[in-house]
Design a protein around this motif. Structure first.
Motif, PDB file in Angstrom:
ATOM      1  N   ARG A  66       0.834  -1.202   0.000  1.00  0.00           N
ATOM      2  CA  ARG A  66       0.000   0.000   0.000  1.00  0.00           C
ATOM      3  C   ARG A  66       0.870   1.255   0.000  1.00  0.00           C
ATOM      4  NH1 ARG A  66      -4.037  -2.702  -0.222  1.00  0.00           N
ATOM      5  NH2 ARG A  66      -5.686  -3.057   1.281  1.00  0.00           N
ATOM      6  N   GLU A  67       0.564   2.164  -0.908  1.00  0.00           N
ATOM      7  CA  GLU A  67       1.152   3.501  -0.878  1.00  0.00           C
ATOM      8  C   GLU A  67       0.243   4.432  -1.654  1.00  0.00           C
ATOM      9  OE1 GLU A  67       5.123   3.547  -2.529  1.00  0.00           O
ATOM     10  OE2 GLU A  67       4.442   2.817  -4.448  1.00  0.00           O
ATOM     11  N   ASN A  68       0.055   5.608  -1.106  1.00  0.00           N
ATOM     12  CA  ASN A  68      -0.866   6.590  -1.673  1.00  0.00           C
ATOM     13  C   ASN A  68      -2.238   5.955  -1.943  1.00  0.00           C
ATOM     14  OD1 ASN A  68      -1.326   9.283  -2.390  1.00  0.00           O
ATOM     15  ND2 ASN A  68      -0.908   8.885  -4.544  1.00  0.00           N
ATOM     16  N   PRO A  69      -2.785   5.234  -0.947  1.00  0.00           N
ATOM     17  CA  PRO A  69      -4.033   4.501  -1.180  1.00  0.00           C
ATOM     18  C   PRO A  69      -5.264   5.409  -1.140  1.00  0.00           C
ATOM     19  CG  PRO A  69      -3.376   4.219   1.087  1.00  0.00           C
ATOM     20  CD  PRO A  69      -2.282   5.026   0.412  1.00  0.00           C
ATOM     21  N   THR A  70      -6.305   4.934  -1.803  1.00  0.00           N
ATOM     22  CA  THR A  70      -7.598   5.615  -1.750  1.00  0.00           C
ATOM     23  C   THR A  70      -8.715   4.599  -1.872  1.00  0.00           C
ATOM     24  OG1 THR A  70      -8.901   7.455  -2.620  1.00  0.00           O
ATOM     25  CG2 THR A  70      -7.822   6.042  -4.237  1.00  0.00           C
ATOM     26  N   VAL A  79      -4.974   4.203 -11.027  1.00  0.00           N
ATOM     27  CA  VAL A  79      -4.848   3.406  -9.808  1.00  0.00           C
ATOM     28  C   VAL A  79      -4.417   1.981 -10.132  1.00  0.00           C
ATOM     29  CG1 VAL A  79      -6.089   2.607  -7.747  1.00  0.00           C
ATOM     30  CG2 VAL A  79      -6.638   4.836  -8.733  1.00  0.00           C
ATOM     31  N   TYR A  80      -3.537   1.446  -9.277  1.00  0.00           N
ATOM     32  CA  TYR A  80      -3.079   0.053  -9.348  1.00  0.00           C
ATOM     33  C   TYR A  80      -3.724  -0.743  -8.218  1.00  0.00           C
ATOM     34  CZ  TYR A  80      -0.006  -3.888  -8.251  1.00  0.00           C
ATOM     35  OH  TYR A  80       0.475  -5.140  -7.950  1.00  0.00           O
ATOM     36  N   GLY A 130      -6.900   1.131  -3.452  1.00  0.00           N
ATOM     37  CA  GLY A 130      -5.962   1.030  -4.563  1.00  0.00           C
ATOM     38  C   GLY A 130      -4.896   2.103  -4.434  1.00  0.00           C
ATOM     39  N   ASN A 131      -3.765   1.876  -5.081  1.00  0.00           N
ATOM     40  CA  ASN A 131      -2.646   2.818  -5.059  1.00  0.00           C
ATOM     41  C   ASN A 131      -2.782   3.809  -6.212  1.00  0.00           C
ATOM     42  OD1 ASN A 131      -1.693   1.128  -3.066  1.00  0.00           O
ATOM     43  ND2 ASN A 131       0.081   0.408  -4.213  1.00  0.00           N
ATOM     44  N   VAL A 132      -2.954   5.088  -5.890  1.00  0.00           N
ATOM     45  CA  VAL A 132      -2.972   6.132  -6.919  1.00  0.00           C
ATOM     46  C   VAL A 132      -1.521   6.378  -7.314  1.00  0.00           C
ATOM     47  CG1 VAL A 132      -3.628   8.487  -7.504  1.00  0.00           C
ATOM     48  CG2 VAL A 132      -5.026   7.164  -5.896  1.00  0.00           C
ATOM     49  N   PHE A 133      -1.186   6.049  -8.572  1.00  0.00           N
ATOM     50  CA  PHE A 133       0.204   6.169  -9.005  1.00  0.00           C
ATOM     51  C   PHE A 133       0.411   7.161 -10.140  1.00  0.00           C
ATOM     52  CE2 PHE A 133      -1.378   2.932 -11.884  1.00  0.00           C
ATOM     53  CZ  PHE A 133      -0.719   3.185 -13.077  1.00  0.00           C
TER      54      PHE A 133
END
Length: 165
Positions: A66-70, A79-80, A130-133
């Motif tokens: 998890r990183e930069n999750p939403t 999102v990934y 999800g990770n906003v990338f």
């Protein structure tokens, strides 16, 4: 230096450009960047609302975590999601038997959100962070119109491609 990718609905010939959020999601950005290009059947979300996505074989080793999750993505978020096989194989989700959703290895989900009021919740599993990338910097309105066309006319035969810009 900023890195960019293009996201294309191939059959409809519509693309947008997104800037990777390397400071906010460095592991996810690197995993996605190293795996590009990625392409697969396009889907329009049933539950999340204003989302188009593709499922591809898992590519991150190790997984970014998890990183930069939403759970409330906004228009322009890319999102990934990393899914285990048991998380998305339910026949009620409507995936063909030969889709990545039914892979024993699970799937990576690369998604683009094009409108407001999205909520990442699944009736079987609960919240789905999800990770906003990346964030869309060009072409969001054209992609939103094409995504609405997917919703109204169907996704059959459409592919969604993520590539380095």
């Amino acid at each position: 230096m900023a890195r960019y990718l293009t996201i294309t609905l191939d059959k409809r010939g519509v693309s947008c450009r997104a800037r990777l959020l390397d400071d906010e999601a460095p592991r996810t950005c690197q995993a996605v960047w190293d795996a590009l290009p990625q392409s697969g059947s396009a889907y329009h979300a049933k539950y999340a609302r204003n989302e188009i996505y593709t499922l591809v074989p898992p590519f991150a080793d190790p997984k970014p975590g998890r990183e930069n999750p939403t759970v409330t993505p906004i228009p322009g978020d890319v999102v990934y999601f990393g899914f285990e096989a048991w998380e998305i194989g339910n026949p009620a989700y409507g995936y063909d038997d030969d889709s990545e959703a039914h892979s024993a290895d699970g799937a990576a989900d690369l998604a683009l959100f094009y409108g407001r009021n999205n909520l990442l919740i699944n009736g079987d599993a609960g919240w789905v962070p999800g990770n906003v990338f990346a964030t869309i910097t060009e072409g969001l309105s054209d992609m939103a119109a094409a995504a609405q066309d997917l919703w109204l006319r169907g996704v059959e035969g459409e592919t969604l491609t993520f590539a380095r810009a």
